[in-house]
Design a protein around this motif. Structure first.
Motif, PDB file in Angstrom:
ATOM      1  N   GLU A 147      24.925 -45.795  -6.925  1.00  0.00           N
ATOM      2  CA  GLU A 147      25.939 -44.840  -6.990  1.00  0.00           C
ATOM      3  C   GLU A 147      26.056 -43.917  -6.883  1.00  0.00           C
ATOM      4  O   GLU A 147      27.630 -43.136  -6.695  1.00  0.00           O
ATOM      5  CB  GLU A 147      26.001 -45.840  -8.509  1.00  0.00           C
ATOM      6  CG  GLU A 147      27.439 -45.394  -9.336  1.00  0.00           C
ATOM      7  CD  GLU A 147      28.501 -46.753  -8.994  1.00  0.00           C
ATOM      8  OE1 GLU A 147      27.924 -47.670  -8.913  1.00  0.00           O
ATOM      9  OE2 GLU A 147      30.093 -46.350  -9.733  1.00  0.00           O
ATOM     10  N   GLN A 148      24.902 -43.136  -7.445  1.00  0.00           N
ATOM     11  CA  GLN A 148      25.151 -41.861  -7.792  1.00  0.00           C
ATOM     12  C   GLN A 148      24.798 -40.559  -6.272  1.00  0.00           C
ATOM     13  O   GLN A 148      25.770 -40.358  -6.002  1.00  0.00           O
ATOM     14  CB  GLN A 148      23.286 -41.707  -7.822  1.00  0.00           C
ATOM     15  CG  GLN A 148      23.349 -40.270  -8.360  1.00  0.00           C
ATOM     16  CD  GLN A 148      21.818 -39.697  -9.050  1.00  0.00           C
ATOM     17  OE1 GLN A 148      20.990 -40.476  -8.796  1.00  0.00           O
ATOM     18  NE2 GLN A 148      21.775 -38.924  -9.142  1.00  0.00           N
ATOM     19  N   ALA A 149      24.480 -41.424  -5.037  1.00  0.00           N
ATOM     20  CA  ALA A 149      24.517 -41.172  -3.722  1.00  0.00           C
ATOM     21  C   ALA A 149      25.673 -41.048  -3.120  1.00  0.00           C
ATOM     22  O   ALA A 149      26.558 -40.135  -3.193  1.00  0.00           O
ATOM     23  CB  ALA A 149      23.474 -42.044  -3.277  1.00  0.00           C
ATOM     24  N   ALA A 150      26.650 -42.627  -3.650  1.00  0.00           N
ATOM     25  CA  ALA A 150      27.890 -42.034  -3.469  1.00  0.00           C
ATOM     26  C   ALA A 150      28.482 -41.654  -3.965  1.00  0.00           C
ATOM     27  O   ALA A 150      29.896 -40.735  -3.417  1.00  0.00           O
ATOM     28  CB  ALA A 150      28.545 -43.904  -3.069  1.00  0.00           C
ATOM     29  N   ASP A 151      28.896 -41.224  -5.128  1.00  0.00           N
ATOM     30  CA  ASP A 151      29.636 -39.854  -5.715  1.00  0.00           C
ATOM     31  C   ASP A 151      28.864 -38.885  -5.456  1.00  0.00           C
ATOM     32  O   ASP A 151      30.219 -37.839  -4.698  1.00  0.00           O
ATOM     33  CB  ASP A 151      29.244 -40.095  -7.213  1.00  0.00           C
ATOM     34  CG  ASP A 151      29.828 -41.148  -8.384  1.00  0.00           C
ATOM     35  OD1 ASP A 151      30.650 -41.730  -7.165  1.00  0.00           O
ATOM     36  OD2 ASP A 151      29.433 -41.895  -9.158  1.00  0.00           O
ATOM     37  N   GLN A 152      27.742 -38.254  -5.297  1.00  0.00           N
ATOM     38  CA  GLN A 152      27.633 -36.814  -4.294  1.00  0.00           C
ATOM     39  C   GLN A 152      28.509 -37.226  -3.328  1.00  0.00           C
ATOM     40  O   GLN A 152      28.962 -36.757  -2.505  1.00  0.00           O
ATOM     41  CB  GLN A 152      26.460 -36.501  -4.265  1.00  0.00           C
ATOM     42  CG  GLN A 152      25.789 -36.948  -5.697  1.00  0.00           C
ATOM     43  CD  GLN A 152      24.460 -36.093  -5.617  1.00  0.00           C
ATOM     44  OE1 GLN A 152      23.463 -36.307  -4.566  1.00  0.00           O
ATOM     45  NE2 GLN A 152      23.777 -36.416  -6.490  1.00  0.00           N
ATOM     46  N   ILE A 153      28.405 -38.006  -2.525  1.00  0.00           N
ATOM     47  CA  ILE A 153      28.880 -37.633  -1.343  1.00  0.00           C
ATOM     48  C   ILE A 153      30.447 -37.622  -1.034  1.00  0.00           C
ATOM     49  O   ILE A 153      30.828 -36.749  -0.733  1.00  0.00           O
ATOM     50  CB  ILE A 153      28.383 -38.729  -0.240  1.00  0.00           C
ATOM     51  CG1 ILE A 153      27.255 -38.767   0.132  1.00  0.00           C
ATOM     52  CG2 ILE A 153      29.882 -39.352   0.939  1.00  0.00           C
ATOM     53  CD1 ILE A 153      26.720 -41.197   1.130  1.00  0.00           C
ATOM     54  N   GLY A 154      31.066 -38.401  -2.367  1.00  0.00           N
ATOM     55  CA  GLY A 154      32.252 -38.264  -2.407  1.00  0.00           C
ATOM     56  C   GLY A 154      32.916 -37.098  -2.750  1.00  0.00           C
ATOM     57  O   GLY A 154      33.873 -36.735  -1.965  1.00  0.00           O
ATOM     58  N   GLU A 155      32.071 -36.138  -3.375  1.00  0.00           N
ATOM     59  CA  GLU A 155      31.984 -34.601  -3.766  1.00  0.00           C
ATOM     60  C   GLU A 155      32.611 -34.096  -2.776  1.00  0.00           C
ATOM     61  O   GLU A 155      33.723 -33.646  -2.613  1.00  0.00           O
ATOM     62  CB  GLU A 155      30.952 -34.459  -4.820  1.00  0.00           C
ATOM     63  CG  GLU A 155      31.673 -34.167  -5.902  1.00  0.00           C
ATOM     64  CD  GLU A 155      31.053 -33.477  -6.967  1.00  0.00           C
ATOM     65  OE1 GLU A 155      29.868 -32.391  -6.530  1.00  0.00           O
ATOM     66  OE2 GLU A 155      29.859 -34.723  -7.502  1.00  0.00           O
TER      67      GLU A 155
END
Lengths: 514, 514
Positions: A261-269
């Motif tokens: 989830e964390q990696a995905a959120d960083q990508i999202g940013e």
């Protein structure tokens, strides 16, 4: 053997679909597609009871071009080819099929869409899937290390056709590529300049060219904690951001592809970022991103690219967009994609283009009309010694452009001419066939585009009607009196104005300069 | 599995062939063909011991077109298309593959040469074999009863390629056809006029257009006592008269096809006849020939055709030749074929063309460059109700023409340009990349074909060399001094003449009208 009753049921259902579409006055293409399905079903039934029912259609996902479509196609091609030639490109051509192994391992998952030829003895062959792989094969085979070439030809993909949206199984590609070892970003900038010029000249409405870099994507994935072996698959999920919301993309990353989830959120940013040279500058200072050498190399190149784009005066349409992630395996550096930003083609009137990249977020994308990037490794895959030839190129999505131009032509009041005939040789009286043929031949010999009716005694009215239908501007009318006087009557079809001319074409400069 | 030793032996033999050809300085094409065979053998060996040897080649019987060949191709196409347009033709396009059944039963024995696609689920497809059958399918499918169209596209035949003589498995056809119910022989005459114009304009040397009629052939066979069921096979033997002596043709008729000696001799008498309108007149009075209604219909039409050809001023190249028997099943009336009559292309100087048909017997035919005829039944084969659309057309044998033009270009001193670049933007000093890019963009924006080197600091010499190699006539040279003065130095590459111009392109009309 298929169940006859099942097919008959399917025919009924399909018949309903066709009737419904017709009653709703659906587009011709949509109806044609459904009628084709109906015919296919009927043919299967026909084959079943031994009586052969001949199916009069083109293969699934393909179409004929009628003269009107060809006239539009010619116009679009002329614009594009003029641009390629203005930039000093040569052209080449390659065969429609290649050895099967030439295409193997170049398209990843999409390889299943390649058309294979039947093994009829001899080599195993496949229809080309794009023009880039044949181009790389051509360079390696002929040991060419430097070329700027364009190639316009049809390619083949066993995809699900969506012909109403300009997606076919046989379609044109229009490629421009620069191969050779040059200083960074100069050829890349020229490719973007070309996209800009072509979309501007075709006058399809406002557009935007998104730019990114494979190295920035890979670097971003690395610093966000995506495992190395998931780069490609996560990349293809990011690629869906132009059709799916971020929430859905994130879901796919986390639930289907097993990303944290964390990696995905960083990508999202990161992938929400858009800008110009400033953004590249900013990301070079970014604490995370600056940890990746690859990303930094990409970001520096983006900066350099934008400096050249400024000199080329095209930055008003170019956006550095971290969400751009083109699917193809072979890209190694800069990638780009042009989209039309207007909701419909009908509303092509909005001329306000304020140029700030951020301001386009509200306009609706109607899809990609050009794309490309740098692929420095592809030629090396063909060279026996693996010698690399750096390449960068762009492909114009010509089929979608045709669709838009056709729609525009339909809406417009102006009639599309399908011939270039300048004058019709006609007669008002009977028994003048020989005189008509003779004059027509003289016109042809003088280089004038001329037509004559293939009838001994056509009616004047039908000759004039033909002129009006096909937009022929002039009609040369022969009659007994004119023949005696050694003149022809020349009538302007639109105004019915008439003048007499001497018959000798060589002394009739008026006709020669039409 | 193949025997490894056998292949290794074959490789040795093939290697010898290649070495021999090279030592004899054989043509590049011939060597390429033999090298391809060698590579194929090596690949088979490679596959055998598990180590994959990648074969870098195009499929058998196909070729790439390099930029020089494309420049020639473009020139030839322009000539041909201009002619088709001068005659008021529209153009269409059809897919490269058709449903297999669309092609079934149209090509007789030659059907074995059709390329089928692999059955990958869905429809059974084949690559088009010519453009005529797809044209007929198009007319029937769209219920078109009247059209004059050209179509230039590649067709596919799994034939034994003879690439040195311009015979390929993938090759262009250039077709012009007139469909519609018209008065006799008028469209037919226009087709011949078109062949005449194209061959004249391409300047390939002297040519002859042979004309005959399927009905005259059939009538002749009937009155000579050929059984009905042998018409086709005897016809295809007659078709070999341009390559075989009469003695050998007769032998084939009598020994292989079981025709009586007497019948063969009578055919022999007729097929030696050549002439013009007079010959048609003469044969209409011929005791035997006049017994056939079919033959008489054909002969009357030949007479009518020649009267129109006189009006079109092309009779100096057209011969009524009873030995002409084109193979294709679908012809129903007039047939024709154009041949170049000069022994070699090198000797294109002989301009003496005396026009009397008999006088050409001594010149050597270098093969057919155009052919066609009337096919009134083909569209009806596709129409569900069998409605016929009469058609007549001609196909230009473009590949052979390319071969000849390429040979001519090689012999000629004139260099073939592969780009149209008008000006190269160069600099003599370092650190002027930005200025070069800026000026180049201004030129592009003004519609001028311009190039710039993709290097930060290219040498002036290498910039000038590029101009000479690719025939760029002008070079715009930037330097510190010129930038200060607000001018560019414009140099004519050939003469080294130089002038200074103000940098603002819009006030430099000289550049804009190059």
């Amino acid at each position: 053997m298929e169940d006859k009753v099942q097919i008959q049921d399917a025919i009924k259902v399909q018949g309903e679909v066709v009737r419904k579409l017709k009653s709703e006055k659906a587009s011709k293409e949509q109806i044609d597609e459904e009628v084709a399905k109906l015919l296919e079903l009927k043919a299967r039934l026909g084959g079943d009871d031994g009586k052969h029912q001949f199916v009069l259609k083109t293969a699934k996902g393909t179409r004929d071009y009628n003269p009107k479509q060809m006239a539009i196609r010619e116009k679009v091609f002329n614009t594009i080819i003029s641009c390629f030639k203005r930039h000093g490109a040569e052209t080449i051509d390659t065969p429609v099929f290649e050895l099967k192994e030439t295409l193997t391992g170049k398209y990843g998952e999409d390889s299943k869409l390649i058309y294979d030829l039947k093994d009829q003895g001899g080599e195993l062959l496949s229809l080309r899937y794009d023009l880039t792989v044949p181009f790389a094969r051509y360079l390696a085979m002929n040991k060419i290390t430097n070329i700027k070439r364009y190639h316009i030809a049809k390619v083949y993909r066993r995809d699900n056709p969506a012909m109403t949206r300009g997606r076919y199984r046989e379609f044109y590609q229009c490629d421009f590529d620069i191969a050779g070892q040059y200083d960074a970003m100069i050829p890349d900038a020229e490719c973007l300049k070309i996209v800009y010029e072509i979309l501007h000249e075709l006058d399809l409405g406002d557009f935007r060219i998104k730019v990114n870099d494979r190295r920035i994507l890979d670097g971003m994935f690395a610093v966000c904690g995506v495992p190395d072996d998931k780069f490609r698959t996560i990349c293809s999920t990011v690629d869906k951001l132009d059709k799916m919301s971020w929430e859905d993309v994130k879901k796919e990353m986390v639930n289907e592809k097993g990303l944290s989830e964390q990696a995905a959120d960083q990508i999202g940013e990161y992938v929400s970022m858009q800008g110009g040279m400033d953004l590249a500058e900013h990301l070079l200072q970014d604490q995370k991103m600056s940890q990746s050498k690859q990303a930094c190399a990409g970001l520096s190149d983006i900066k350099l690219l934008f400096s050249y784009l400024q000199l080329f005066q095209v930055t008003d349409k170019v956006v550095f967009d971290l969400s751009l992630a083109r699917g193809l395996d072979y890209y190694t550096g800069v990638i780009y994609e042009a989209v039309l930003t207007q909701a419909g083609v009908a509303s092509v009137t909005t001329e306000a283009q304020n140029g700030a990249p951020g301001s386009t977020e509200e306009s609706v994308s109607v899809g990609s009309v050009a794309g490309g990037g740098r692929y420095d490794g592809l030629v090396g895959m063909f060279d026996p010694k693996g010698r690399k030839v750096p390449c960068v190129g762009v492909s114009i999505g010509i089929e979608r452009i045709f669709s838009i131009m056709e729609q525009k032509a339909e809406v417009s009041a102006e009639k599309v001419r399908t011939t270039e005939v300048q004058v019709m040789v006609a007669s008002a009286q009977k028994n003048l066939l020989e005189e008509r043929l003779k004059l027509t031949a003289e016109l042809w010999n003088a280089g004038i585009k001329a037509e004559v009716m293939y009838k001994k005694n056509p009616k004047l009215l039908s000759q004039l009607q033909h002129c009006e239908e096909s937009g022929i501007p002039l009609v040369a009318i022969l009659g007994e009196q004119e023949l005696k006087d050694g003149v022809v009557k020349l009538r302007v079809v639109a105004t019915r104005e008439e003048v007499s001319h001497t018959v000798d074409i060589h002394t009739a400069p008026h006709l020669r300069t039409i």
